[in-house]
Design a protein around this motif. Structure first.
Motif, PDB file in Angstrom:
ATOM      1  N   ILE A 195       0.843  -1.202   0.000  1.00  0.00           N
ATOM      2  CA  ILE A 195       0.000   0.000   0.000  1.00  0.00           C
ATOM      3  C   ILE A 195       0.878   1.251   0.000  1.00  0.00           C
ATOM      4  CG2 ILE A 195      -1.609   1.352   1.407  1.00  0.00           C
ATOM      5  CD1 ILE A 195      -2.856  -1.344   2.274  1.00  0.00           C
ATOM      6  N   SER A 196       1.939   1.218   0.798  1.00  0.00           N
ATOM      7  CA  SER A 196       2.850   2.360   0.878  1.00  0.00           C
ATOM      8  C   SER A 196       3.503   2.645  -0.464  1.00  0.00           C
ATOM      9  CB  SER A 196       3.914   2.091   1.947  1.00  0.00           C
ATOM     10  OG  SER A 196       4.825   3.163   2.024  1.00  0.00           O
ATOM     11  N   TRP A 197       3.991   1.590  -1.135  1.00  0.00           N
ATOM     12  CA  TRP A 197       4.628   1.780  -2.447  1.00  0.00           C
ATOM     13  C   TRP A 197       3.612   2.195  -3.511  1.00  0.00           C
ATOM     14  CZ3 TRP A 197       9.191   3.058  -3.717  1.00  0.00           C
ATOM     15  CH2 TRP A 197      10.284   2.684  -2.930  1.00  0.00           C
ATOM     16  N   ASP A 198       2.408   1.624  -3.443  1.00  0.00           N
ATOM     17  CA  ASP A 198       1.360   2.035  -4.389  1.00  0.00           C
ATOM     18  C   ASP A 198       1.065   3.528  -4.261  1.00  0.00           C
ATOM     19  OD1 ASP A 198       1.009  -0.379  -5.607  1.00  0.00           O
ATOM     20  OD2 ASP A 198      -0.740  -0.976  -4.433  1.00  0.00           O
ATOM     21  N   ARG A 199       1.024   4.004  -3.011  1.00  0.00           N
ATOM     22  CA  ARG A 199       0.753   5.422  -2.770  1.00  0.00           C
ATOM     23  C   ARG A 199       1.829   6.296  -3.424  1.00  0.00           C
ATOM     24  NH1 ARG A 199       1.376   5.451   2.444  1.00  0.00           N
ATOM     25  NH2 ARG A 199      -0.706   4.614   2.827  1.00  0.00           N
ATOM     26  N   GLU A 200       3.092   5.893  -3.309  1.00  0.00           N
ATOM     27  CA  GLU A 200       4.186   6.682  -3.884  1.00  0.00           C
ATOM     28  C   GLU A 200       4.194   6.599  -5.418  1.00  0.00           C
ATOM     29  OE1 GLU A 200       5.883   8.736  -2.096  1.00  0.00           O
ATOM     30  OE2 GLU A 200       4.888   8.001  -0.287  1.00  0.00           O
ATOM     31  N   LEU A 201       4.044   5.403  -5.959  1.00  0.00           N
ATOM     32  CA  LEU A 201       4.130   5.237  -7.414  1.00  0.00           C
ATOM     33  C   LEU A 201       2.921   5.825  -8.129  1.00  0.00           C
ATOM     34  CD1 LEU A 201       5.561   1.589  -7.556  1.00  0.00           C
ATOM     35  CD2 LEU A 201       6.817   3.739  -7.748  1.00  0.00           C
ATOM     36  N   ASN A 202       1.780   5.885  -7.448  1.00  0.00           N
ATOM     37  CA  ASN A 202       0.570   6.439  -8.052  1.00  0.00           C
ATOM     38  C   ASN A 202       0.590   7.958  -8.154  1.00  0.00           C
ATOM     39  OD1 ASN A 202      -1.077   4.298  -8.868  1.00  0.00           O
ATOM     40  ND2 ASN A 202      -1.694   3.887  -6.757  1.00  0.00           N
ATOM     41  N   LYS A 203       1.633   8.590  -7.608  1.00  0.00           N
ATOM     42  CA  LYS A 203       1.741  10.049  -7.729  1.00  0.00           C
ATOM     43  C   LYS A 203       1.955  10.467  -9.181  1.00  0.00           C
ATOM     44  CE  LYS A 203       3.387  10.963  -3.041  1.00  0.00           C
ATOM     45  NZ  LYS A 203       4.511  11.426  -2.199  1.00  0.00           N
TER      46      LYS A 203
ATOM     47  N   PRO B 101      15.126  17.641  -8.228  1.00  0.00           N
ATOM     48  CA  PRO B 101      14.034  18.400  -8.828  1.00  0.00           C
ATOM     49  C   PRO B 101      12.731  17.594  -8.956  1.00  0.00           C
ATOM     50  CG  PRO B 101      16.069  18.915  -9.952  1.00  0.00           C
ATOM     51  CD  PRO B 101      16.384  17.798  -8.993  1.00  0.00           C
ATOM     52  N   LEU B 102      12.848  16.294  -9.240  1.00  0.00           N
ATOM     53  CA  LEU B 102      11.659  15.439  -9.244  1.00  0.00           C
ATOM     54  C   LEU B 102      11.029  15.402  -7.853  1.00  0.00           C
ATOM     55  CD1 LEU B 102       9.758  13.281 -10.517  1.00  0.00           C
ATOM     56  CD2 LEU B 102      11.471  11.572  -9.853  1.00  0.00           C
ATOM     57  N   PHE B 103      11.877  15.301  -6.826  1.00  0.00           N
ATOM     58  CA  PHE B 103      11.365  15.247  -5.454  1.00  0.00           C
ATOM     59  C   PHE B 103      10.601  16.520  -5.070  1.00  0.00           C
ATOM     60  CE2 PHE B 103      14.893  12.118  -3.893  1.00  0.00           C
ATOM     61  CZ  PHE B 103      14.246  11.077  -4.534  1.00  0.00           C
ATOM     62  N   THR B 104      10.987  17.665  -5.650  1.00  0.00           N
ATOM     63  CA  THR B 104      10.256  18.902  -5.327  1.00  0.00           C
ATOM     64  C   THR B 104       8.821  18.854  -5.836  1.00  0.00           C
ATOM     65  OG1 THR B 104      10.929  20.084  -7.361  1.00  0.00           O
ATOM     66  CG2 THR B 104      12.370  20.292  -5.416  1.00  0.00           C
ATOM     67  N   ILE B 105       8.534  17.915  -6.731  1.00  0.00           N
ATOM     68  CA  ILE B 105       7.175  17.751  -7.258  1.00  0.00           C
ATOM     69  C   ILE B 105       6.433  16.646  -6.517  1.00  0.00           C
ATOM     70  CG2 ILE B 105       5.817  17.205  -9.316  1.00  0.00           C
ATOM     71  CD1 ILE B 105       8.264  18.177 -10.981  1.00  0.00           C
ATOM     72  N   ILE B 106       7.083  15.489  -6.325  1.00  0.00           N
ATOM     73  CA  ILE B 106       6.363  14.329  -5.783  1.00  0.00           C
ATOM     74  C   ILE B 106       6.762  13.977  -4.343  1.00  0.00           C
ATOM     75  CG2 ILE B 106       5.995  13.326  -8.070  1.00  0.00           C
ATOM     76  CD1 ILE B 106       8.213  11.288  -7.405  1.00  0.00           C
ATOM     77  N   GLN B 107       7.767  14.651  -3.787  1.00  0.00           N
ATOM     78  CA  GLN B 107       8.205  14.384  -2.413  1.00  0.00           C
ATOM     79  C   GLN B 107       8.499  15.714  -1.708  1.00  0.00           C
ATOM     80  OE1 GLN B 107       8.295  11.458  -0.909  1.00  0.00           O
ATOM     81  NE2 GLN B 107       7.863  10.172  -2.679  1.00  0.00           N
ATOM     82  N   ARG B 108       7.519  16.595  -1.670  1.00  0.00           N
ATOM     83  CA  ARG B 108       7.765  17.933  -1.137  1.00  0.00           C
ATOM     84  C   ARG B 108       8.057  17.915   0.368  1.00  0.00           C
ATOM     85  NH1 ARG B 108       6.879  22.186  -4.483  1.00  0.00           N
ATOM     86  NH2 ARG B 108       6.271  23.624  -2.808  1.00  0.00           N
ATOM     87  N   GLN B 109       7.306  17.126   1.127  1.00  0.00           N
ATOM     88  CA  GLN B 109       7.551  17.048   2.562  1.00  0.00           C
ATOM     89  C   GLN B 109       8.944  16.459   2.843  1.00  0.00           C
ATOM     90  OE1 GLN B 109       5.936  18.271   5.199  1.00  0.00           O
ATOM     91  NE2 GLN B 109       7.580  17.454   6.497  1.00  0.00           N
ATOM     92  N   LYS B 110       9.271  15.396   2.142  1.00  0.00           N
ATOM     93  CA  LYS B 110      10.595  14.793   2.337  1.00  0.00           C
ATOM     94  C   LYS B 110      11.700  15.750   1.903  1.00  0.00           C
ATOM     95  CE  LYS B 110       9.941   9.813   2.469  1.00  0.00           C
ATOM     96  NZ  LYS B 110      10.320   8.509   1.876  1.00  0.00           N
ATOM     97  N   THR B 111      11.475  16.502   0.827  1.00  0.00           N
ATOM     98  CA  THR B 111      12.478  17.469   0.395  1.00  0.00           C
ATOM     99  C   THR B 111      12.777  18.457   1.509  1.00  0.00           C
ATOM    100  OG1 THR B 111      11.959  17.275  -1.957  1.00  0.00           O
ATOM    101  CG2 THR B 111      12.955  19.337  -1.238  1.00  0.00           C
ATOM    102  N   GLN B 112      11.736  18.938   2.174  1.00  0.00           N
ATOM    103  CA  GLN B 112      11.952  19.837   3.307  1.00  0.00           C
ATOM    104  C   GLN B 112      12.758  19.147   4.398  1.00  0.00           C
ATOM    105  OE1 GLN B 112       9.329  23.210   4.001  1.00  0.00           O
ATOM    106  NE2 GLN B 112       8.525  21.955   5.662  1.00  0.00           N
TER     107      GLN B 112
END
Length: 331
Positions: A125-133, A197-208
């Motif tokens: 479920i966790s990986w599905d949530r990330e890949l479905n972004k 730069p990809l993370f700034t789109i799909i991993q904004r919280q983690k980027t911070q």
């Protein structure tokens, strides 16, 4: 996030066995295995390679009791026999860079149960949530498989480095504590162009969280990471590419971090005298007679200096911005 869950199936085998091999992979500088009781193993593994001191502490729980332990005298390899098992052998491994006690706490907190399928489902479920972004629409299943495999690989690092109680091993190799998550494995020369730069789109919280990790690594160890691994400044690769990651994130609205400290850390990186920087600052370029990879280093320092200038301008430090816009012309 800090615990592994294993399942071993022994169909019709009279003697179920596993081997714990701490000698495998890079050079050991310290290790220990302790059988606490028939269903508990703990220890640590310290090793050296291009990261001079990698520290892993572990705490292992077994679903079935150990019948016999067999040590190999010439190395840190131990075999465990369980007899004939009618059910799969389950094994939980908590790890920590700080201590065995923290590895145990991580295990008990994250997977207190023995339901392997529950953890498997949670993970899917966790990986599905990330890949479905990112949604790919195509009738070509092979291309879709290639894309999502690549996205999966992109999301494997950086790795969470702090324990559930907030402890982490700092870049000064002392134990620190933070309410915010600490990360490791910043291969920034590899990742500043496209992955971050990809993370700034799909991993904004983690980027911070990554940016705040950079600043803790600076406060703890005295420099922003270039290629950090397990709290080690490895000295690998060129440039100071934590800087464009910070600037890129800031431009894109990821701004909840200490801007003044970030600028201080950036300037500290730019004002070093190693890896050709002394000649770069003095002459405006690096000569091949002064330093290997002279052209690449000149170009990458100039780009990173432009990022310092841009960041300084955005936070209102115009005098600093002017200095680094001028340095950036060294390209």
């Amino acid at each position: 996030k800090r615990v592994g869950f294993h399942m071993y199936v022994y169909n019709g085998i009279k003697e179920a066995q596993i081997v714990l091999d701490l000698d495998h992979r890079d050079q050991l500088i310290g290790a220990n295995i302790e059988v606490v009781d028939s269903q508990t193993i703990q220890g640590y593994r310290y090793s050296t390679a291009w990261a001079e001191k990698q520290k892993i502490h572990f705490y292992i729980k077994l679903s079935s009791p150990i019948k016999e332990s067999i040590y190999r005298k010439d190395s840190l390899v131990i075999g465990f026999k369980f007899g004939e098992l009618k059910n799969p052998l389950l094994l939980k491994v908590g790890i920590s860079s700080v201590s065995i006690e923290n590895a145990k706490e991580n295990l008990n907190h994250e997977i207190p149960h023995w339901n392997f399928n529950e953890t498997l489902l949670e993970t899917r479920i966790s990986w599905d949530r990330e890949l479905n972004k990112i949604q790919v629409e195509t009738k070509d299943e092979t291309r879709k498989e290639i894309f999502y495999t690549s996205l999966y690989h992109s999301l494997l690092n950086p790795n969470l480095f702090s324990d559930v109680n907030g402890d982490y091993l700092g870049t000064d190799f002392k134990i620190h504590n933070s309410k915010e998550r600490q990360y490791t494995v910043f291969s920034l020369w590899d990742t500043f162009r496209a992955t971050h730069p990809l993370f700034t789109i799909i991993q904004r919280q983690k980027t911070q969280e990554f940016l705040k990790t950079f600043l803790r690594q600076y406060k703890d160890g005295g420099q922003l990471p270039v290629w950090e691994l397990a709290a080690n400044y490895t000295g690998c690769m060129i440039g100071y590419h934590a800087i464009p990651v910070i600037t890129d994130a800031y431009v894109k609205g990821i701004t909840d971090f200490d801007k003044e400290l970030a600028l201080e850390a950036m300037i500290n990186s730019a004002n070093q005298d190693h890896l050709g920087l002394e000649q770069y600052k003095k002459n405006g370029f690096i000569s091949s007679s002064d330093e290997p990879e002279s052209v690449s280093k000149t170009l990458e320092y100039a780009y990173d200096d432009w990022c310092i200038a841009k960041f300084a301008e955005l936070i209102g430090e115009d005098s600093i911005s002017s200095i680094f816009y001028e340095r950036a012309q060294n390209y």
